[in-house]
Design an enzyme around this catalytic site. Structure first.
Site, PDB file in Angstrom:
ATOM      1  N   LYS A   1      44.196  51.900  34.024  1.00 53.35           N
ATOM      2  CA  LYS A   1      43.915  51.097  32.834  1.00 53.35           C
ATOM      3  C   LYS A   1      43.116  49.847  33.219  1.00 53.35           C
ATOM      4  CE  LYS A   1      48.517  49.015  33.338  1.00 53.35           C
ATOM      5  NZ  LYS A   1      49.926  49.129  32.913  1.00 53.35           N
TER       6      LYS A   1
ATOM      7  N   ARG B   1      59.423  46.877  24.960  1.00 57.48           N
ATOM      8  CA  ARG B   1      57.980  46.849  24.746  1.00 57.48           C
ATOM      9  C   ARG B   1      57.687  48.115  23.947  1.00 57.48           C
ATOM     10  NH1 ARG B   1      53.747  46.228  29.730  1.00 57.48           N
ATOM     11  NH2 ARG B   1      54.226  48.424  29.944  1.00 57.48           N
TER      12      ARG B   1
ATOM     13  N   TYR C   1      34.832  17.961  37.997  1.00 56.93           N
ATOM     14  CA  TYR C   1      35.119  17.578  36.606  1.00 56.93           C
ATOM     15  C   TYR C   1      36.454  16.860  36.501  1.00 56.93           C
ATOM     16  CZ  TYR C   1      31.301  20.366  34.642  1.00 56.93           C
ATOM     17  OH  TYR C   1      30.083  20.857  34.298  1.00 56.93           O
TER      18      TYR C   1
ATOM     19  N   MET D   1      32.414  26.410  36.271  1.00 58.27           N
ATOM     20  CA  MET D   1      32.015  27.726  35.772  1.00 58.27           C
ATOM     21  C   MET D   1      31.325  28.559  36.857  1.00 58.27           C
ATOM     22  SD  MET D   1      29.507  28.625  32.566  1.00 58.27           S
ATOM     23  CE  MET D   1      30.484  27.738  31.363  1.00 58.27           C
TER      24      MET D   1
HETATM   25  C1  LIG Z   1      50.744  49.386  34.044  1.00 56.75           C
HETATM   26  C2  LIG Z   1      51.797  50.422  34.009  1.00 56.75           C
HETATM   27  C3  LIG Z   1      52.144  51.126  35.166  1.00 56.75           C
HETATM   28  C4  LIG Z   1      51.637  50.737  36.540  1.00 56.75           C
HETATM   29  O1  LIG Z   1      52.338  49.576  36.967  1.00 56.75           O
HETATM   30  P1  LIG Z   1      52.065  48.888  38.396  1.00 56.75           P
HETATM   31  O2  LIG Z   1      53.068  47.798  38.453  1.00 56.75           O
HETATM   32  O3  LIG Z   1      50.665  48.391  38.349  1.00 56.75           O
HETATM   33  O4  LIG Z   1      52.258  49.936  39.425  1.00 56.75           O
HETATM   34  C5  LIG Z   1      53.030  52.191  35.036  1.00 56.75           C
HETATM   35  N1  LIG Z   1      53.567  52.518  33.828  1.00 56.75           N
HETATM   36  C6  LIG Z   1      53.279  51.825  32.709  1.00 56.75           C
HETATM   37  C7  LIG Z   1      53.909  52.209  31.420  1.00 56.75           C
HETATM   38  C8  LIG Z   1      52.389  50.751  32.751  1.00 56.75           C
HETATM   39  O5  LIG Z   1      52.129  50.053  31.642  1.00 56.75           O
END
Ligand SMILES: *Cc1c(COP(=O)(O)O)cnc(C)c1O
Length: 384
Positions: free
Chosen positions: A37, A151, A272, A325
């Protein structure tokens, strides 16, 4: 790197493949998937997916259908399946195309995107299950159950209800039952065992489905947590994933050139906001990288707090003042030969990404996924 004028990322696909093989060996006899992802945690789906597929990945997870479409395109452009490197762990015959699961699930308006690319949703509510029953045409899907993270996922009661509704279940014909751990990176937490016990109990209502619970950190919690499929993400990319485990091989190295070295007098301020004052005279190197490249602004320093550091000519050089930046300053008072044109390592084998993230009050995941499109990228190919 030589040609990049700003932040330059070197992405080692052979390290990525080696990390996958290490996680697959740890996961066995379970199959090991790859979570790609957020553009493969910032490193690039187009390059990461073929390297992972060649290393034996048969199941990919993304968050969004658009990401799934990019995974499918990357797979169809790379010659697959690769008969030279079958994954001996995979229960799925290598002649089938890899599965692509979409973690965020399914809404009816996405039906076209799922069908066009053969994507499989991770269904996380009864409404999603019903929507997939209406639009999925029997294509593969997963059922996600919430075991304590609050979640995504069916509640345990909804999961039991689904198990009783044979008509709905057969309309969606799931291939996987999964849940996600909230505290896997802290092996001592009681929540891990509680989530495992609840998942094992719910699983008994779906006796024929392969199951998946473990992310990167979860793989190390023990064989009980691995079930039939593990789902590592961050560990593939070489960042820290658990309090008691060193990261695997470094995948991403970020470097930037020194543009100039200057002297700053005692009492002077830098950057800054004049947020950092020097009590003694300092030599300062200005680097061609900043927050627009994805280097975190919060990694800067002030009179009140220390910041991150970079690695330059074999030494550590502290970040001075706010990160701009396009520019940042580091302390080279103790690196007398530092000069314009030098390359500083912002993170990589000599400066752990997690140390930089921690100095910015965050985690390696956020630093990786914040790397910007402006940063130049060079991919070192995976060795066959
Ligand atoms: C992002 C995610 C993972 C991978 O998690 P890591 O901690 O990056 O290994 C696995 N399962 C779900 C549902 C996730 O959202």
């Amino acid at each position: 790197m030589a040609s990049a004028s700003g932040l330059a990322l070197t992405i080692d696909l052979s390290a990525l493949a080696a990390n996958y093989r290490a996680l697959a060996a740890l996961s066995a006899p379970a199959e090991c998937a790859a979570v790609v992802k957020a553009d493969a945690y910032g490193i690039g789906i187009d390059q990461a997916v073929p390297a992972l597929a060649a290393a034996g990945v048969r199941t990919f997870f993304v968050a969004l259908p658009e990401e799934g479409a990019r995974v499918a395109a990357a797979l169809s452009q790379s010659r697959l399946p690769n008969p030279q490197s079958p994954n001996p762990q995979s229960p799925i015959p290598n002649s089938q195309p890899p599965a692509i699961y979409v973690l965020n699930g399914f809404l009816a308006e996405w039906a076209g995107a799922f069908r066009a690319r053969g994507l499989a949703p991770v269904l996380s509510s009864l409404a999603m299950v019903e929507a997939w029953a209406a639009h999925g045409h029997g294509a593969p899907c997963a059922i996600q159950v919430d075991t304590g993270m609050n979640r995504l996922g069916l509640s345990p009661d909804e999961a039991r209800e689904l198990a009783r509704r044979g008509d709905l279940l057969s309309a969606v014909s799931p291939q996987l039952l999964m849940s996600h751990l909230a505290c896997a990176d802290e092996p001592g937490r009681a929540e891990n065992r509680a989530q495992l016990a609840l998942f094992q109990e719910i699983r008994r209502a779906f006796p024929t489905l392969p199951a998946s619970l473990a992310n990167s950190a979860g793989i190390h919690l023990g064989a009980d947590y691995r079930f039939e499929l593990t789902r590592p993400g961050i560990a593939l990319y070489g960042a820290a994933f658990a309090k008691d485990r060193p990261p695997l091989s470094t995948v991403v190295t970020a470097q930037a050139r020194v543009l100039q070295v200057r002297e700053a007098a005692a009492g002077a301020a830098i950057g800054y906001g004049a947020a950092l004052h020097f009590s003694e005279a300092r030599r300062v190197a200005i680097l061609a990288a900043g927050y627009a490249d994805g280097y975190l602004r919060a990694a800067g320093s002030s009179d009140a707090r220390a910041g991150a550091a970079v690695f330059l000519r074999g030494r550590r050089a502290a970040v001075l003042g706010r990160v701009s930046m396009d520019l940042m300053a580091v302390d080279v008072t103790d690196i007398p030969d530092a000069a314009a044109g030098d390359l500083a390592e912002l993170f990589g084998p000599n400066m752990p990404i997690d140390a930089v993230a921690a100095a910015a009050g965050t985690i390696g995941y956020e630093l990786l996924t914040s790397l910007s499109r402006r940063a130049a990228r060079v991919y070192l190919p995976a060795r066959p």
